[in-house]
Motif scaffolding. Structure first.
Motif, PDB file in Angstrom:
ATOM      1  N   GLN A 115       0.802  -1.214   0.000  1.00 12.19           N
ATOM      2  CA  GLN A 115       0.000   0.000   0.000  1.00 12.19           C
ATOM      3  C   GLN A 115       0.840   1.272   0.000  1.00 12.19           C
ATOM      4  N   GLU A 116       1.956   1.279   0.763  1.00  7.89           N
ATOM      5  CA  GLU A 116       2.728   2.501   0.937  1.00  7.89           C
ATOM      6  C   GLU A 116       4.026   2.522   0.144  1.00  7.89           C
ATOM      7  N   GLY A 117       4.434   1.367  -0.419  1.00  8.14           N
ATOM      8  CA  GLY A 117       5.675   1.310  -1.183  1.00  8.14           C
ATOM      9  C   GLY A 117       6.898   1.222  -0.282  1.00  8.14           C
ATOM     10  N   ILE A 118       8.053   1.047  -0.906  1.00  8.11           N
ATOM     11  CA  ILE A 118       9.325   0.992  -0.190  1.00  8.11           C
ATOM     12  C   ILE A 118      10.449   1.229  -1.188  1.00  8.11           C
ATOM     13  N   GLY A 119      11.464   1.987  -0.783  1.00  7.89           N
ATOM     14  CA  GLY A 119      12.582   2.255  -1.677  1.00  7.89           C
ATOM     15  C   GLY A 119      12.127   2.928  -2.953  1.00  7.89           C
ATOM     16  N   SER A 120      12.472   2.318  -4.095  1.00  3.19           N
ATOM     17  CA  SER A 120      12.072   2.878  -5.392  1.00  3.19           C
ATOM     18  C   SER A 120      10.645   2.512  -5.784  1.00  3.19           C
ATOM     19  N   MET A 121       9.977   1.693  -4.970  1.00  2.00           N
ATOM     20  CA  MET A 121       8.597   1.301  -5.251  1.00  2.00           C
ATOM     21  C   MET A 121       7.662   2.395  -4.746  1.00  2.00           C
ATOM     22  N   PRO A 122       6.909   3.046  -5.630  1.00  2.00           N
ATOM     23  CA  PRO A 122       6.015   4.129  -5.196  1.00  2.00           C
ATOM     24  C   PRO A 122       4.790   3.582  -4.468  1.00  2.00           C
ATOM     25  N   PRO A 123       4.119   4.421  -3.704  1.00  2.00           N
ATOM     26  CA  PRO A 123       2.913   3.966  -3.000  1.00  2.00           C
ATOM     27  C   PRO A 123       1.741   3.746  -3.960  1.00  2.00           C
ATOM     28  N   ASP A 124       0.693   3.146  -3.407  1.00  2.00           N
ATOM     29  CA  ASP A 124      -0.560   2.932  -4.143  1.00  2.00           C
ATOM     30  C   ASP A 124      -0.369   2.051  -5.376  1.00  2.00           C
ATOM     31  N   GLN A 125       0.581   1.113  -5.316  1.00  2.00           N
ATOM     32  CA  GLN A 125       0.740   0.176  -6.413  1.00  2.00           C
ATOM     33  C   GLN A 125      -0.345  -0.892  -6.393  1.00  2.00           C
ATOM     34  N   PHE A 126      -0.836  -1.196  -5.199  1.00  2.00           N
ATOM     35  CA  PHE A 126      -1.896  -2.195  -5.081  1.00  2.00           C
ATOM     36  C   PHE A 126      -3.250  -1.533  -5.281  1.00  2.00           C
ATOM     37  N   GLN A 127      -4.038  -2.103  -6.154  1.00  2.00           N
ATOM     38  CA  GLN A 127      -5.379  -1.622  -6.427  1.00  2.00           C
ATOM     39  C   GLN A 127      -6.367  -2.752  -6.136  1.00  2.00           C
ATOM     40  N   GLY A 128      -7.039  -2.653  -4.998  1.00  2.00           N
ATOM     41  CA  GLY A 128      -7.994  -3.688  -4.637  1.00  2.00           C
ATOM     42  C   GLY A 128      -8.564  -3.450  -3.257  1.00  2.00           C
ATOM     43  N   THR A 129      -9.419  -4.360  -2.844  1.00  2.00           N
ATOM     44  CA  THR A 129     -10.078  -4.249  -1.545  1.00  2.00           C
ATOM     45  C   THR A 129      -9.175  -4.815  -0.450  1.00  2.00           C
ATOM     46  N   ASP A 130      -9.609  -4.637   0.796  1.00  2.00           N
ATOM     47  CA  ASP A 130      -8.859  -5.187   1.932  1.00  2.00           C
ATOM     48  C   ASP A 130      -8.834  -6.709   1.886  1.00  2.00           C
ATOM     49  N   GLU A 131      -9.928  -7.308   1.438  1.00  2.00           N
ATOM     50  CA  GLU A 131      -9.983  -8.765   1.332  1.00  2.00           C
ATOM     51  C   GLU A 131      -9.006  -9.267   0.274  1.00  2.00           C
ATOM     52  N   GLU A 132      -8.914  -8.564  -0.852  1.00  2.00           N
ATOM     53  CA  GLU A 132      -7.971  -8.949  -1.889  1.00  2.00           C
ATOM     54  C   GLU A 132      -6.527  -8.751  -1.419  1.00  2.00           C
ATOM     55  N   LEU A 133      -6.296  -7.715  -0.627  1.00  2.00           N
ATOM     56  CA  LEU A 133      -4.957  -7.491  -0.077  1.00  2.00           C
ATOM     57  C   LEU A 133      -4.563  -8.645   0.838  1.00  2.00           C
ATOM     58  N   LYS A 134      -5.504  -9.104   1.649  1.00  2.00           N
ATOM     59  CA  LYS A 134      -5.227 -10.226   2.539  1.00  2.00           C
ATOM     60  C   LYS A 134      -4.919 -11.482   1.742  1.00  2.00           C
ATOM     61  N   GLN A 135      -5.667 -11.723   0.664  1.00  2.00           N
ATOM     62  CA  GLN A 135      -5.413 -12.895  -0.183  1.00  2.00           C
ATOM     63  C   GLN A 135      -4.036 -12.802  -0.841  1.00  2.00           C
ATOM     64  N   LEU A 136      -3.651 -11.607  -1.258  1.00  2.00           N
ATOM     65  CA  LEU A 136      -2.332 -11.411  -1.869  1.00  2.00           C
ATOM     66  C   LEU A 136      -1.222 -11.702  -0.864  1.00  2.00           C
ATOM     67  N   VAL A 137      -1.363 -11.181   0.345  1.00  2.00           N
ATOM     68  CA  VAL A 137      -0.351 -11.390   1.382  1.00  2.00           C
ATOM     69  C   VAL A 137      -0.260 -12.869   1.751  1.00  2.00           C
ATOM     70  N   ASP A 138      -1.391 -13.510   1.906  1.00  2.00           N
ATOM     71  CA  ASP A 138      -1.392 -14.938   2.237  1.00  2.00           C
ATOM     72  C   ASP A 138      -0.716 -15.760   1.144  1.00  2.00           C
ATOM     73  N   PHE A 139      -0.938 -15.358  -0.102  1.00  2.00           N
ATOM     74  CA  PHE A 139      -0.317 -16.068  -1.224  1.00  2.00           C
ATOM     75  C   PHE A 139       1.202 -15.928  -1.180  1.00  2.00           C
ATOM     76  N   ILE A 140       1.709 -14.722  -0.972  1.00  2.00           N
ATOM     77  CA  ILE A 140       3.166 -14.490  -0.924  1.00  2.00           C
ATOM     78  C   ILE A 140       3.785 -15.236   0.255  1.00  2.00           C
ATOM     79  N   VAL A 141       3.119 -15.213   1.399  1.00  2.00           N
ATOM     80  CA  VAL A 141       3.631 -15.900   2.578  1.00  2.00           C
ATOM     81  C   VAL A 141       3.652 -17.419   2.339  1.00  2.00           C
ATOM     82  N   SER A 142       2.626 -17.960   1.718  1.00  2.00           N
ATOM     83  CA  SER A 142       2.562 -19.396   1.480  1.00  2.00           C
ATOM     84  C   SER A 142       3.653 -19.853   0.514  1.00  2.00           C
ATOM     85  N   VAL A 143       3.956 -19.032  -0.490  1.00  2.00           N
ATOM     86  CA  VAL A 143       5.020 -19.374  -1.430  1.00  2.00           C
ATOM     87  C   VAL A 143       6.367 -19.407  -0.710  1.00  2.00           C
TER      88      VAL A 143
END
Length: 258
Positions: A225-253
């Protein structure tokens, strides 16, 4: 044209028309001073080269050079190091007389003088003998150069924990990572992150790999949501539920890659 012998043609005037046997010259008049280049001298050179090559290949098999992972531009704590055969030059640049305002001395002048001296060694010592004690200048310069390279390499490598460094920077081959593309989080990743972080989360020229990350689930969500380093903020476009699914996916991998 030779009368009674017919005509002879040659393609090059430097090539004799008469075939000569390939027999080395007789050096018996000069015992111990010289020998035929073929096959005597060349055979010795090949044998020495073969022994060195076999020894070097055995060393690489017994102690393979560690490979490091893909460079992470967002990791400010990472200290890059040159390959082992350049460590002596890397160590040279740590001394005051070859660093800072004198960096050109360490980069160009000193290495140039050292390698230039080794190139001139055969011309500076033109003695007829081939034993080490008969060629003091050439042998001394070679031993001095070898000792300097070994000492600087040892000094540079002794301050690095190579096993820990190799383990921490070990690259993870994409083929060893199982990615469930049926996971609902993968579709969200595909629409928000894949263009920069790659299809297999292994990163790309503009973004680091997401595999092997040390960030927690909360930190991953914040970065999305907020970015880091050279990654600008607001790169993620979606709901809170979709954000949770994205995070769970990255953690599971990442859990599957451990």
């Amino acid at each position: 044209m030779h009368k009674g012998k017919g005509m002879k043609f040659v393609g090059d005037s430097r090539i004799s028309a008469e075939r000569k046997p390939n027999i080395p010259k007789d050096y018996s008049e000069y015992p111990g001073r010289t020998e035929a280049f073929w096959p005597n001298f060349l055979l010795k050179e090949w044998l020495v080269g073969a022994v060195f090559l076999v020894g070097f290949l055995s060393l690489t098999v017994a102690h393979p050079s560690p490979l490091e992972g893909m460079a992470d531009p967002t990791n400010a704590a990472y200290i890059p190091l040159p390959d082992w055969y350049f460590l002596f030059l890397y160590q040279l640049l740590k001394y005051e007389f070859a660093s800072g305002t004198f960096s050109l001395i360490g980069i160009i002048v000193l290495p140039g003088l050292a390698f230039g001296a080794l190139l001139l060694a055969p011309f500076l010592d033109q003695g007829p003998g081939r034993r080490p004690h008969q060629r003091p200048v050439a042998v001394g310069m070679m031993l001095l150069g070898l000792a300097a390279v070994m000492w600087l390499t040892y000094e540079s490598s002794s301050h690095v924990d190579w096993e820990t460094r190799a383990e921490a920077n070990k690259p993870i081959p994409p083929s060893a990572i199982e990615i469930d593309k049926e996971d609902p989080g993968y579709a969200i990743y595909e629409g928000n992150c894949m263009s920069c972080h790659g299809e297999d989360l292994t990163g790309g020229p503009a973004a680091p790999a997401l595999i092997g990350t040390e960030h927690s689930a909360e930190e991953i969500a914040k970065i999305a949501q907020e970015g880091i380093g050279s990654m600008p903020p607001d790169q993620f476009q979606g709901t809170d539920e979709e954000l949770k699914q994205l995070v769970d996916f990255i953690v599971s991998v990442n859990e599957g890659a451990e």
